[in-house]
Motif scaffolding. Structure first.
Motif, short mmCIF file in Angstrom:
data_model
loop_
_atom_site.label_atom_id
_atom_site.label_comp_id
_atom_site.label_asym_id
_atom_site.label_seq_id
_atom_site.Cartn_x
_atom_site.Cartn_y
_atom_site.Cartn_z
N THR A 30 0.84 -1.20 0.00
CA THR A 30 0.00 0.00 0.00
C THR A 30 0.88 1.25 0.00
O THR A 30 0.67 2.18 -0.78
CB THR A 30 -0.92 0.02 1.23
N ASN A 36 -4.99 -2.95 4.18
CA ASN A 36 -4.95 -1.90 3.16
C ASN A 36 -5.88 -0.74 3.51
O ASN A 36 -5.53 0.43 3.33
CB ASN A 36 -5.31 -2.49 1.80
N THR A 37 -7.08 -1.03 4.06
CA THR A 37 -8.00 0.05 4.41
C THR A 37 -7.37 0.97 5.47
O THR A 37 -7.45 2.19 5.36
CB THR A 37 -9.35 -0.46 4.98
N SER A 83 -4.09 2.79 3.92
CA SER A 83 -4.39 3.83 2.93
C SER A 83 -5.01 5.06 3.59
O SER A 83 -4.66 6.19 3.24
CB SER A 83 -5.31 3.28 1.84
#
Lengths: 333, 157
Positions: free
Chosen positions: B79, B104-105, B108
């Motif tokens: 990421t 990733n959430t 990011s």
């Protein structure tokens, strides 16, 4: 002079003395790279946030246009600008740096033509001698505000569009050499109940069609009057819908002259799904590419219809549909 | 849920008109891609688990922790280097469903809001996307646990 209900005719013919376009790395790799005055190879533009980077884009576009026009900054009466960030900060912060009296406009992605039409009206009515108008958008800043974090791995549908990182600006004057703004049709807000922010083309197409048909009705003209009719950022989906809507209405729009800035700016192999979008899309393509073609003599009369989706992240979360608008500006040499 | 909005005839007609002209999401192709990419991630996970069991003396039960930690680290690094979102555009649900998608959430959102400072930016927005997963995850665990206790108390199972 008002013609019909919503069309302005500029009988004093305000002149676009100079214009400029600034873009980012994705635009540099696109189809119209040679029409940008400044291209950046980094989306941060050396700033520590995307929002600051967008402000630099707009400032550079405005300053470059002023420089090319040969008009002194002190002699410019008004700066008219709009963008996509909350409370149009890119425009207002640029106005702070420029020190020119400022009118902020918000028409989402239609801001470039809304600003140009207002500027032309000011010049035409002798309320201003020189104006500079512009608009900007930044891909990552727009994604951050309207959608998900830029590095978040969500799969975008084929109807999604790619926000242009760029800004365009034009200096208008009462006299000078260059293309002239001859008329403008201000659109009304149209909402067909589309609520998918990954499908802006379909949401905006009816607004574009309405403004275009109204323009020709008010002006009592035929589309063939123009060498080019370009919508702002309908993309592949919206462009197809608009063409078919004209057919259904029995409105003759020749395919050869009808295009879209969102389809012109990027190459086919770039991963932009349905095409480009954002305030910067119609601003850079019009103030860069299209005006350059007019100056070269390739185009004599053009009509640009910038389309805007007037949603906010909040209205989307509250399950509202997307109201849309389109403003048409006619430029002739 | 929000009430279904009432559209006028004209709006309904246009929505039908527009729908016929929109490219559809390629559901079948996306399913295949998700199966392949999700499968690859899980295979890597399985390989890691064997590796931790054989080389570091973990048991099958305890090897889960270092395995998940390694996958999370890999996802966060991808990421950070700006690669994960490009893989995800191809892979779809294949990269979203495994633990890598969850990492990733958070990564990011943290990267995105670094420009607003560490407290209000990174700290305040880190759970912007992951927050609802945690909230509803904990809540559903609570409900399931409640059901289990009730069943036991009335003599079931």
């Amino acid at each position: 002079m008002l013609k019909g209900k919503q069309t302005w005719i500029f009988e004093n013919k305000p002149v676009i003395i100079a214009s400029a376009a600034v873009g980012g790395p994705f635009e540099a790799a696109g189809k119209l790279a040679q029409d940008f005055d400044i291209l950046h190879d980094d989306i941060w533009l050396g700033q520590d946030s995307f929002e600051k980077a967008e402000k630099i884009l707009l400032k550079e576009a405005a300053e470059k246009a002023i420089e090319k026009s040969g008009v002194k900054k002190e002699d410019i009466n008004f700066f008219i600008s709009g963008d996509l960030l909350n409370q149009i900060i890119s425009s207002s912060f640029t106005a702070r740096d420029l020190g020119i009296p400022y009118l902020g406009v918000f028409g989402a992605c239609s801001s470039a033509m809304e600003g140009l039409a207002i500027a032309a009206n000011l010049i035409n009515s002798k309320s201003a001698i020189h104006t500079v108008s512009g608009a900007s958008s930044h891909n990552a800043a727009a994604e951050k505000q309207f959608r998900y974090p830029t590095e978040y791995g969500s799969q975008k549908p084929p109807t999604a569009q790619w926000t242009v990182t760029g800004a365009g600006a034009a200096v208008l004057g009462q006299q000078g050499k260059g293309p002239k703004v001859t008329s403008a049709t201000m659109g009304k807000v149209i909402d067909m109940g589309i609520s998918d922010p990954f499908n802006m083309g379909a949401a905006m197409a009816p607004a574009a069609v309405d403004t275009i048909e109204t323009h020709f009705k008010n002006m009592n003209l035929d589309p063939t009057y123009y060498d080019l009719i370009a919508t702002g950022d309908l993309g592949q989906v919206g462009h197809t819908i608009a063409k078919d809507m004209f057919k259904e209405h029995g409105f003759k729009m020749p395919d050869s002259i009808f295009t879209d800035c969102g389809l012109l700016i990027f190459k086919k192999e770039q991963p932009v799904m349905a095409g480009g979008s954002g305030c910067g899309c119609s601003a850079t393509v019009t103030f860069g590419h299209l005006l350059n073609r007019m100056r070269k003599g390739e185009l004599k009369k053009i009509l640009v219809i910038a389309t805007g989706a007037l949603l906010s992240p909040l209205s989307y979360q509250q399950k509202e549909s997307i109201p849309c608008i389109a403003h048409a500006v006619s430029i002739e040499i | 849920m929000a009430k279904k909005k009432q559209f006028t005839k004209e709006q309904q007609k246009y929505q039908e008109f527009a729908k016929q002209r929109e490219p559809k999401r390629k559901v079948f192709k996306n399913c295949i891609r998700a199966f392949i990419s999700g499968g690859i991630i899980c295979t890597i996970g399985q390989a890691l688990q064997f590796f931790y069991i054989n080389s570091f003396g973990f048991t099958e039960k305890t090897a889960g922790d270092p395995t998940v930690a390694t996958l999370i680290l890999a996802s966060v690094l991808l990421t950070g280097f700006g690669v994960y979102d490009h893989i995800a555009q191809w892979a779809g649900a294949g990269t979203a469903v495994p633990v890598t998608g969850f990492a990733n959430t958070m990564a990011s959102a943290s990267i995105e809001h670094r420009s607003e400072g560490y407290v209000l930016g990174v700290g305040g927005n880190m759970f912007k996307l992951a927050g609802s997963v945690i909230a509803f995850g904990v809540f559903s665990a609570f409900v399931v646990a409640l059901l289990k206790i009730t069943f036991k108390a009335i003599g079931g199972m």
